[in-house]
Design a protein around this motif. Structure first.
Motif, PDB file in Angstrom:
ATOM      1  N   ASP A 174      18.703  25.464  26.821  1.00 42.77           N
ATOM      2  CA  ASP A 174      19.946  24.895  26.286  1.00 42.77           C
ATOM      3  C   ASP A 174      19.730  24.158  24.969  1.00 42.77           C
ATOM      4  O   ASP A 174      20.294  23.090  24.733  1.00 42.77           O
ATOM      5  CB  ASP A 174      20.581  23.954  27.310  1.00 42.77           C
ATOM      6  N   PHE A 175      18.921  24.742  24.066  1.00 47.69           N
ATOM      7  CA  PHE A 175      18.730  24.152  22.732  1.00 47.69           C
ATOM      8  C   PHE A 175      19.912  24.556  21.851  1.00 47.69           C
ATOM      9  O   PHE A 175      20.125  25.732  21.570  1.00 47.69           O
ATOM     10  CB  PHE A 175      17.420  24.652  22.128  1.00 47.69           C
ATOM     11  N   HIS A 176      20.698  23.577  21.404  1.00 47.44           N
ATOM     12  CA  HIS A 176      21.874  23.893  20.596  1.00 47.44           C
ATOM     13  C   HIS A 176      22.307  22.670  19.793  1.00 47.44           C
ATOM     14  O   HIS A 176      21.862  21.545  20.054  1.00 47.44           O
ATOM     15  CB  HIS A 176      23.031  24.366  21.483  1.00 47.44           C
ATOM     16  N   ALA A 177      23.164  22.908  18.798  1.00 45.61           N
ATOM     17  CA  ALA A 177      23.768  21.830  18.010  1.00 45.61           C
ATOM     18  C   ALA A 177      25.138  21.527  18.585  1.00 45.61           C
ATOM     19  O   ALA A 177      25.889  22.445  18.955  1.00 45.61           O
ATOM     20  CB  ALA A 177      23.892  22.234  16.542  1.00 45.61           C
ATOM     21  N   VAL A 188      24.281  15.983  12.175  1.00 45.61           N
ATOM     22  CA  VAL A 188      23.882  17.039  13.108  1.00 45.61           C
ATOM     23  C   VAL A 188      23.155  16.391  14.286  1.00 45.61           C
ATOM     24  O   VAL A 188      22.286  15.533  14.089  1.00 45.61           O
ATOM     25  CB  VAL A 188      22.961  18.067  12.423  1.00 45.61           C
ATOM     26  N   ARG A 189      23.526  16.788  15.490  1.00 41.13           N
ATOM     27  CA  ARG A 189      22.828  16.328  16.706  1.00 41.13           C
ATOM     28  C   ARG A 189      22.393  17.551  17.495  1.00 41.13           C
ATOM     29  O   ARG A 189      23.218  18.341  17.944  1.00 41.13           O
ATOM     30  CB  ARG A 189      23.727  15.432  17.551  1.00 41.13           C
ATOM     31  N   VAL A 238      22.725  17.712   7.140  1.00 35.55           N
ATOM     32  CA  VAL A 238      22.477  18.976   6.447  1.00 35.55           C
ATOM     33  C   VAL A 238      23.372  19.061   5.221  1.00 35.55           C
ATOM     34  O   VAL A 238      24.479  18.525   5.201  1.00 35.55           O
ATOM     35  CB  VAL A 238      22.748  20.200   7.356  1.00 35.55           C
ATOM     36  N   THR A 239      22.861  19.721   4.176  1.00 35.10           N
ATOM     37  CA  THR A 239      23.638  19.955   2.958  1.00 35.10           C
ATOM     38  C   THR A 239      23.916  21.433   2.728  1.00 35.10           C
ATOM     39  O   THR A 239      24.712  21.778   1.869  1.00 35.10           O
ATOM     40  CB  THR A 239      22.910  19.383   1.733  1.00 35.10           C
ATOM     41  N   ARG A 240      23.244  22.310   3.458  1.00 36.19           N
ATOM     42  CA  ARG A 240      23.513  23.756   3.383  1.00 36.19           C
ATOM     43  C   ARG A 240      23.131  24.395   4.711  1.00 36.19           C
ATOM     44  O   ARG A 240      22.566  23.741   5.582  1.00 36.19           O
ATOM     45  CB  ARG A 240      22.750  24.397   2.213  1.00 36.19           C
TER      46      ARG A 240
END
Length: 454
Positions: A174-177, A188-189, A238-240
């Motif tokens: 369950d690795f996700h943003a 971002v978490r 994040v910027t991109r």
């Protein structure tokens, strides 16, 4: 296992676990298991069914399947309920977790044809002892609705509990943003679940940055004993568009889980485009803009530069409309050709060759080689160049061409009389003069002469 004296099932049964294969858990924190029991009709006749009883052996032995009388059931168009102790229903003797499935129809029975059905038992706690367990199945079914059997049919399904590896691969999951798209600079978490006896590393590109105090490596506590599963998180910005990788090692194998966060308005450190580029909105250039080929703007709008514009290698800067410059214009040794007006709004215009319908710098300075235009004006400033031509050339300051100042209307000049003591230049002795003076009194006097418009 309780073998009934008579009766056999008319339907076929098979079972698969989720996760698969089924490992005997190593700790109480292991996620619960789900069983999918597939019921099918392999015969030619329709089977009518009133009830199916599933008994899962309970205990801590190798032949036990679950270690607690817990769980939930579900199926399409059927009710699936776990039977509590003391319920008014015939149950097999022994320790079992029992589930009964019944049709939802008003008649209390349902046909089972070749399409079959799937009965799901979820939230099951599997016993920790590896081995093979047998799920007992008792069905009340018939092919003749006018005749129902006195006792249910009986069969079993075997399911194996394999010894758990040193650490199951599936235990890290369950690795996700939490948000898959953010704005530039947005938070971002990342979250995932796994044992804290594994070292995790979060990897990403230059478009992401961890918040202050956030580590990219999650180390194994030295005092930790066992492999409890827990939730982890990583926070940053994040910027991109960025793909995050969660890297960890189980056994001798390095494994990776990935997730991507997109940015609606990305910030790029560089952009190389081999084909055409079209922008619907505005384009803002905060630094140097270099075009190795032609740079053409649409006639629908204006092109505005807030920084220096350089024309190199003998190239030309062509403008089919007006060009307005609020700063200085410099084209060392090159030429600027404008089909319409050139305006520099009180600043310096310095170019090798200047050509325009109108060349106007307000109260600034025009400096260049050949300067031409129907109107060349420096206002209260000055003009310096090679050949200067125009139907109107004006500047309150000096106008200099090829190193010599040009006399124009209003220019102040001094004329000294070198030829006679009592008589000035006249029409008869004006061989070396372009003006004539008469009856000048006084010896060798200086006169201030102002040219007037003829």
């Amino acid at each position: 296992m309780n073998e009934p004296p008579v009766g056999r099932c008319l339907l076929d049964y098979d079972v698969i676990s989720d996760p698969f294969p089924l490992y005997a858990p190593t700790s109480d924190d292991t996620p619960p298991t789900t069983l999918h029991i597939v019921v099918s009709n392999g015969g030619a006749d329709t089977v009518y069914c009133r009830e199916i009883l599933f008994s899962l052996p309970q205990g801590d032995l190798a032949q036990s399947l679950v270690d607690a009388d817990t769980g939930d059931g579900s199926a399409d168009d059927w009710t699936v309920e776990r039977i509590q102790a003391g319920a008014d229903i015939a149950l097999p003797p022994g320790d079992y977790a029992n589930f009964v499935a019944k049709p939802r129809s008003a008649s209390g029975e349902a046909p089972v044809d070749r399409s079959g059905l799937v009965i799901t038992l979820s939230n099951l706690r599997i016993t920790k002892q590896p081995g093979t367990a047998r799920i007992e199945i008792r069905e009340t079914a018939t092919t003749d609705q006018g005749h129902w059997p006195d006792s249910p049919g009986f069969t079993t399904c075997r399911i194996a509990k394999f010894p758990a590896p040193a650490l199951p691969v599936q235990i890290v999951s369950d690795f996700h943003a939490e948000q898959c798209e953010v704005s530039s600079g947005g938070d971002v978490r990342l979250v995932w679940r796994g044992p804290d006896t594994v070292e995790y590393k979060v990897r990403y590109g230059a478009g992401a940055k961890a918040v202050d105090g956030q580590t990219d490596t999650f180390t194994v506590p030295k005092e930790q004993d066992g492999a409890p599963v827990k939730d982890f998180e990583w926070k940053g910005t994040v910027t991109r568009d960025t793909t995050f990788h969660l890297v960890y090692v189980i056994g001798d194998a390095t494994r990776t889980l990935s997730t991507t966060v997109t940015v609606a308005n990305p910030e790029l450190t560089g952009l190389h485009v081999t084909g055409d580029t079209t922008t619907v909105g505005a384009v803002t250039v905060g630094g140097l803009l270099t075009a190795n080929g032609s740079l053409t703007t649409s006639t629908a709008g204006e092109t505005t530069f807030h920084h220096q514009v350089s024309v190199l290698d003998g190239r030309k800067l062509l403008a089919s409309g007006d060009m307005e410059v609020n700063g200085s214009v410099t084209a060392s040794g090159n030429s600027v050709t404008i089909a319409k007006d050139i305006s520099a709004s009180g600043r310096t215009l310095t170019i090798g060759a200047i050509t325009g319908t109108s060349v106007n710098v307000g109260s600034g300075t025009i400096t260049g080689g050949a300067i031409s235009g129907s109107s060349v004006s420096a206002g209260s400033g000055s003009i310096t160049g090679g050949a200067i031509s125009g139907s109107s050339v004006s500047a309150s300051g000096a106008i200099t061409t090829s190193g010599k100042e040009v006399l124009h209307f209003g220019t102040r000049v001094v004329i000294r009389n070198h030829y006679h003591d009592t008589e000035g230049l006249n029409e008869d002795n004006a061989t070396n003069a372009y003006v004539s003076l008469k009856a000048i009194q006084g010896n060798n006097r200086r006169w201030w002469w102002y040219l007037d418009q003829p």
